[in-house]
Design a protein around this motif. Sequence first.
Motif, PDB file in Angstrom:
ATOM      1  N   PRO A 108      63.205  31.222  43.167  1.00 27.20           N
ATOM      2  CA  PRO A 108      62.795  30.077  42.353  1.00 27.20           C
ATOM      3  C   PRO A 108      61.886  29.073  43.052  1.00 27.20           C
ATOM      4  N   ASP A 109      61.808  29.107  44.383  1.00 29.12           N
ATOM      5  CA  ASP A 109      60.865  28.211  45.080  1.00 29.12           C
ATOM      6  C   ASP A 109      59.422  28.635  44.832  1.00 29.12           C
ATOM      7  N   ASP A 110      59.237  29.902  44.492  1.00 25.46           N
ATOM      8  CA  ASP A 110      57.882  30.430  44.330  1.00 25.46           C
ATOM      9  C   ASP A 110      57.482  30.430  42.855  1.00 25.46           C
ATOM     10  N   LEU A 111      56.701  29.435  42.481  1.00 31.11           N
ATOM     11  CA  LEU A 111      56.195  29.436  41.100  1.00 31.11           C
ATOM     12  C   LEU A 111      54.840  30.116  41.094  1.00 31.11           C
ATOM     13  N   ILE A 112      54.615  30.933  40.070  1.00 29.96           N
ATOM     14  CA  ILE A 112      53.299  31.560  39.924  1.00 29.96           C
ATOM     15  C   ILE A 112      52.816  31.218  38.520  1.00 29.96           C
ATOM     16  N   ILE A 113      51.734  30.470  38.460  1.00 26.48           N
ATOM     17  CA  ILE A 113      51.253  30.003  37.153  1.00 26.48           C
ATOM     18  C   ILE A 113      49.939  30.698  36.766  1.00 26.48           C
ATOM     19  N   LYS A 114      49.533  30.468  35.558  1.00 28.20           N
ATOM     20  CA  LYS A 114      48.274  30.969  34.973  1.00 28.20           C
ATOM     21  C   LYS A 114      48.346  32.425  34.552  1.00 28.20           C
ATOM     22  N   LYS A 115      49.053  33.274  35.270  1.00 34.06           N
ATOM     23  CA  LYS A 115      49.224  34.665  34.852  1.00 34.06           C
ATOM     24  C   LYS A 115      50.646  35.077  35.199  1.00 34.06           C
ATOM     25  N   ASN A 116      51.350  35.686  34.249  1.00 38.23           N
ATOM     26  CA  ASN A 116      52.750  36.058  34.462  1.00 38.23           C
ATOM     27  C   ASN A 116      52.842  37.215  35.459  1.00 38.23           C
ATOM     28  N   CYS A 117      53.324  36.899  36.666  1.00 44.49           N
ATOM     29  CA  CYS A 117      53.364  37.890  37.748  1.00 44.49           C
ATOM     30  C   CYS A 117      54.371  39.000  37.429  1.00 44.49           C
ATOM     31  N   SER A 118      55.502  38.645  36.802  1.00 47.08           N
ATOM     32  CA  SER A 118      56.517  39.665  36.500  1.00 47.08           C
ATOM     33  C   SER A 118      55.969  40.705  35.523  1.00 47.08           C
ATOM     34  N   ILE A 119      55.201  40.258  34.527  1.00 51.47           N
ATOM     35  CA  ILE A 119      54.606  41.215  33.574  1.00 51.47           C
ATOM     36  C   ILE A 119      53.708  42.203  34.329  1.00 51.47           C
ATOM     37  N   SER A 120      52.845  41.673  35.192  1.00 48.36           N
ATOM     38  CA  SER A 120      51.926  42.555  35.944  1.00 48.36           C
ATOM     39  C   SER A 120      52.711  43.532  36.808  1.00 48.36           C
ATOM     40  N   MET A 121      53.774  43.041  37.441  1.00 45.76           N
ATOM     41  CA  MET A 121      54.537  43.918  38.344  1.00 45.76           C
ATOM     42  C   MET A 121      55.295  44.998  37.576  1.00 45.76           C
ATOM     43  N   ILE A 122      55.796  44.654  36.397  1.00 40.76           N
ATOM     44  CA  ILE A 122      56.503  45.656  35.587  1.00 40.76           C
ATOM     45  C   ILE A 122      55.519  46.769  35.171  1.00 40.76           C
ATOM     46  N   LYS A 123      54.273  46.368  34.886  1.00 42.97           N
ATOM     47  CA  LYS A 123      53.238  47.381  34.549  1.00 42.97           C
ATOM     48  C   LYS A 123      53.015  48.326  35.726  1.00 42.97           C
ATOM     49  N   VAL A 124      52.929  47.759  36.927  1.00 40.33           N
ATOM     50  CA  VAL A 124      52.709  48.577  38.136  1.00 40.33           C
ATOM     51  C   VAL A 124      53.909  49.513  38.344  1.00 40.33           C
ATOM     52  N   HIS A 125      55.094  48.966  38.140  1.00 43.74           N
ATOM     53  CA  HIS A 125      56.321  49.768  38.292  1.00 43.74           C
ATOM     54  C   HIS A 125      56.308  50.961  37.327  1.00 43.74           C
ATOM     55  N   LYS A 126      55.881  50.703  36.085  1.00 40.44           N
ATOM     56  CA  LYS A 126      55.851  51.785  35.088  1.00 40.44           C
ATOM     57  C   LYS A 126      54.838  52.845  35.479  1.00 40.44           C
ATOM     58  N   LYS A 127      53.672  52.381  35.964  1.00 43.17           N
ATOM     59  CA  LYS A 127      52.600  53.316  36.305  1.00 43.17           C
ATOM     60  C   LYS A 127      52.980  54.202  37.485  1.00 43.17           C
ATOM     61  N   TYR A 128      53.528  53.611  38.545  1.00 43.70           N
ATOM     62  CA  TYR A 128      53.779  54.370  39.780  1.00 43.70           C
ATOM     63  C   TYR A 128      55.246  54.765  39.980  1.00 43.70           C
ATOM     64  N   LYS A 129      56.089  54.341  39.040  1.00 45.66           N
ATOM     65  CA  LYS A 129      57.538  54.663  39.102  1.00 45.66           C
ATOM     66  C   LYS A 129      58.134  54.342  40.478  1.00 45.66           C
ATOM     67  N   SER A 130      57.888  53.108  40.928  1.00 45.15           N
ATOM     68  CA  SER A 130      58.386  52.743  42.251  1.00 45.15           C
ATOM     69  C   SER A 130      58.766  51.265  42.297  1.00 45.15           C
ATOM     70  N   SER A 131      59.281  50.857  43.430  1.00 45.45           N
ATOM     71  CA  SER A 131      59.597  49.445  43.648  1.00 45.45           C
ATOM     72  C   SER A 131      58.297  48.680  43.891  1.00 45.45           C
ATOM     73  N   VAL A 132      58.291  47.407  43.558  1.00 47.48           N
ATOM     74  CA  VAL A 132      57.071  46.606  43.685  1.00 47.48           C
ATOM     75  C   VAL A 132      57.432  45.238  44.264  1.00 47.48           C
ATOM     76  N   MET A 133      56.567  44.707  45.123  1.00 53.48           N
ATOM     77  CA  MET A 133      56.758  43.351  45.650  1.00 53.48           C
ATOM     78  C   MET A 133      55.438  42.593  45.557  1.00 53.48           C
ATOM     79  N   ALA A 134      55.547  41.286  45.281  1.00 53.21           N
ATOM     80  CA  ALA A 134      54.319  40.487  45.158  1.00 53.21           C
ATOM     81  C   ALA A 134      53.727  40.212  46.534  1.00 53.21           C
TER      82      ALA A 134
END
Length: 271
Positions: free
Chosen positions: A130-156
């Motif tokens: 929760p200390d890390d805010l990411i604004i302007k673009k939803n980072c979780s949405i982008s990461m879930i897309k990457v997870h779906k594409k590569y079927k792996s764990s993802v970190m920002a």
Amino acid sequence: MIKQAIIPLAGLGTRLLPLTSVFAKELLPINGKPGIEFILDECIESGIKEVIFIISKKKEMIKNYFNNDLFYKKIIKEKKDQRIVNEYKKILKYKKMIKFVYQNKPLGTGDAVLKTKKFIKDKYFLMLLPDDLIIKKNCSISMIKVHKKYKSSVMASMNVKKSSVSRWGIYKLNKRLDKNNSLIDDVIEKPTIKEAPSNKAVIGRYILPKTIFKKLLNQKPGKGGEIHITDAIQSLIKENEKFIAHNFSGKYLDCGTMKGYIKSSLEISKI
Ligand code: UTP
């Protein structure tokens, strides 16, 4: 599908003392809205259905914030103020999706994650710091897309100044998969400038595999005597679990220090 998210909130918040001696930093308003609500909104927008808060006895203020029904019902009856009704509805929407677990000794992020073991249902789950805010673009949405594409764990991942690497977890990267995604070889907690294999830092968004719990069960304390989630991730990488560093495109705001917290309010007021 990633349906569950966990949010560790049981840390001491020493960088925001003296405020955090009596107050939960995650409830501090950022441009008028508690920081934790930005994190919850990011989860809701990305399709998360259940959020597990890891709190401590000292942070029960957070639980009370979402569980104050009697107070709202009484005040709404007395005042008949639509603004309060709307605020209560918003709180109820959050409350429906939150579960609380306790970590009463702050032994580290890895230990905090372990407290959620019996509640995680699917193969992968999301973790947001929760200390890390990411604004302007939803980072979780982008990461879930990457997870779906590569079927792996993802970190920002984010580029930081070489001179500041010792403040962060730093990636050693392997093969580049595409413009914003690379396989991770190693994660080093707070390296010296000499030790740092890159200037790419871990930011507080993770899609983790359920297998991490097995590692955490036997995890020994690492740097600073804490049980770090990054050490468990490192053990999984060594066993060939695929982890991707995702270079996100939103704007990162650090709310864990007073300087960063003040800047966050200013940045958010501009959008
Ligand atoms: P940090 O160690 O970066 O922050 O933990 P902190 O403990 O909140 O604050 P400082 O460093 O003393 O100022 C990262 C996240 O992990 C949680 C914290 O609440 C924070 O959200 N955390 C950390 C736990 O839940 N449990 C722990 O044992 C340690």
